[in-house]
Design an enzyme around this catalytic site. Structure first.
Site, PDB file in Angstrom:
ATOM      1  N   LYS A   7       1.915   6.399  11.960  1.00 18.10           N
ATOM      2  CA  LYS A   7       0.512   6.417  11.519  1.00 18.10           C
ATOM      3  C   LYS A   7      -0.304   5.361  12.269  1.00 18.10           C
ATOM      4  CE  LYS A   7       1.831   7.917   6.932  1.00 18.10           C
ATOM      5  NZ  LYS A   7       1.433   9.310   6.738  1.00 18.10           N
ATOM      6  N   CYS A  59       0.911  14.672  -1.163  1.00 18.58           N
ATOM      7  CA  CYS A  59       2.082  13.920  -1.649  1.00 18.58           C
ATOM      8  C   CYS A  59       1.700  12.938  -2.742  1.00 18.58           C
ATOM      9  CB  CYS A  59       2.791  13.192  -0.518  1.00 18.58           C
ATOM     10  SG  CYS A  59       3.459  14.308   0.703  1.00 18.58           S
ATOM     11  N   GLN A  88      -0.829   3.298   5.002  1.00 16.29           N
ATOM     12  CA  GLN A  88      -2.196   3.597   5.426  1.00 16.29           C
ATOM     13  C   GLN A  88      -2.957   2.317   5.776  1.00 16.29           C
ATOM     14  OE1 GLN A  88      -3.299   6.562   6.062  1.00 16.29           O
ATOM     15  NE2 GLN A  88      -1.681   7.755   5.113  1.00 16.29           N
ATOM     16  N   ASP A 111       3.064  -1.003  -0.113  1.00 17.22           N
ATOM     17  CA  ASP A 111       3.166   0.172   0.748  1.00 17.22           C
ATOM     18  C   ASP A 111       1.959   0.125   1.694  1.00 17.22           C
ATOM     19  OD1 ASP A 111       2.955   2.616   1.952  1.00 17.22           O
ATOM     20  OD2 ASP A 111       3.021   3.795   0.106  1.00 17.22           O
ATOM     21  N   HIS A 169       1.510   7.376  -3.399  1.00 11.51           N
ATOM     22  CA  HIS A 169       2.162   8.450  -2.649  1.00 11.51           C
ATOM     23  C   HIS A 169       3.552   8.650  -3.257  1.00 11.51           C
ATOM     24  CE1 HIS A 169       4.254  10.250   0.832  1.00 11.51           C
ATOM     25  NE2 HIS A 169       3.069  10.527   1.325  1.00 11.51           N
TER      26      HIS A 169
END
Ligand code: PMP
Length: 401
Positions: A223, A359, A200, A197, A120
């Site tokens: 999220k 993104c 998600q 990261d 991303h």
């Protein structure tokens, strides 16, 4: 097969969206919120907002207690134990920027920062800018055709020049889990710092930062069915000790004079200014809610959603799935159909999906595409939502073909 979500009623927006004729299939962009979160934030505002940490009074003590409770819950969610600290940020993007500035002093010309081809922009641009500032080199790990970081290539590209590895745990475009444990092991063997990261990944299943052995793990509240405006940066003690302060002001200071000041260590040293108090309190309520739901049942429900979604897409002629999704998050294009036209027709029928580059422009371009449509589901989605989607898709295709 009919699939009902036992958790749907916990999320009042789902009914509200339905009344507006909307089927929400964009949870990877932001998820809907449980009533427990809405109640907790409303309770805080209705019963006395107060600033945290420095207040002597009762409302301040109560806000501080709730705020620090969330810090503990976030650490428990990641099974951090006493391996490190949870720092509150404003989200994944602000956490990654904090790291890229706070670790800048460790980089010299020629040092390498390893990312992957699927990142991303939030896990690409801060490192790209850091590389420019320090004349370091960005090394991009390639993907296999399944949309997974190629470990053979990683074994040669991660080298003694690698100072830092930063990779996404679960691709927001391809829906594929990444081999983060193996990548972290490769990077650690070279003495490099590791950043995951988890924006998600954190949403699907439970993850253990101690077992993962990463130095930093970051995610956004919104999220994970939590509020926007708050994010979590977990850092191991040894890694946090290398992080320089980058935002200065109240809260993070120990002693201040006109010409000099000293600063707190983590976590408060990295939380300059008034933090997003209500959002942190809401995130705490979200953790409570998620801890109460049966995680195994959620995983099974999401696995069925994944099967229904992928099987349904592949049934349609000309559909090309990007990668081989591991969760109920799939991006696709359809041969001979323009992405934007399809997105427009889906939107007109009340289907809330995302279209475009998600993104991740370098990834989408490397696949030879201008964009793709992404469907992403949460624990509250059911087979009726998918039936709406596939009906709308079929109608749109009839018009476009
Ligand atoms: N990384 C990934 C994999 C993401 O999906 C996102 C959000 N789309 C981000 C980072 C950035 O998160 P935020 O916008 O909440 O900072």
């Amino acid at each position: 097969m009919s699939l009902i979500s036992p958790w749907r009623a916990d999320f009042p927006a789902l009914d509200a969206l339905q009344r507006q004729g909307q089927t929400y299939l964009d949870s990877a962009a932001t998820a809907q919120k449980p009533q427990a979160l809405i109640d907790a934030m409303a309770h805080y505002y209705a019963n006395g907002a107060a600033n945290v940490h420095r207040a002597q009074h009762l409302p301040g003590a109560m806000a501080t207690q709730a705020f620090e409770d969330t810090r503990r819950k976030a650490g428990e969610w990641l099974n951090a134990g006493d391996s490190g600290h949870v720092v509150f940020t404003h989200g994944t993007t602000s956490a990654l920027n904090l790291l890229a500035y706070g670790l800048e002093h460790l980089f010299e010309a020629g040092d390498e920062i390893v990312i992957s081809a699927l990142e991303h922009h939030a896990n690409l641009l801060p490192w790209q800018q850091l590389a420019k500032r320090r004349q370091a080199r960005l090394v991009v790990l390639p993907l296999t055709t399944q949309g997974v970081i190629d470990l053979d290539a990683a074994a040669t590209l991660i080298s003694s020049r690698t100072r830092l590895l930063a990779v996404g745990q679960l691709s927001n475009v391809l829906g594929t889990w990444q081999p983060v444990a193996q990548l972290i092991a490769l990077a650690r063997a070279q003495g490099a710092l590791t950043v995951i990261d988890g924006a998600q990944g954190v949403v699907h299943g439970r993850h253990d930062v101690q077992a993962m052995h990463c130095d930093f793990y970051v995610f956004s509240g919104h999220k994970l069915y939590g509020p926007d405006g708050v994010g979590v940066l977990f850092g191991r003690h040894q890694a946090l000790a290398q992080l320089r302060h980058w935002q200065f002001g109240g809260e993070m200071v120990l002693q201040a004079g006109y010409l000099d000041a000293t600063f707190r260590p983590a976590p408060l040293g990295f939380e300059a200014g008034t933090p997003p108090i209500s959002a942190v309190i809401g995130l705490g309520a979200t953790f409570d809610y998620l801890n109460d739901v049966n995680q195994t049942a959620v995983a099974e429900h999401e696995a069925r959603l994944h099967d229904l979604l992928c099987a349904g897409l592949l049934l349609r002629e000309g559909v090309r799935l990007l990668g081989d999704p591991s969760v109920a998050l799939a991006s696709f294009v359809i041969e001979g159909v323009h992405n934007a036209d399809l997105a427009h027709l889906l939107t007109e029928q009340g289907i809330a999906v995302r279209a475009g580059h998600h993104c991740a422009i370098p990834l989408i371009s490397s696949l030879g595409l201008a964009g793709a449509i992404r469907v992403s589901l949460g624990l509250y989605n059911d087979s009726e939502d998918l039936a709406h989607f596939f009906n709308a898709l079929d109608q749109a295709l009839e018009l476009l073909r």
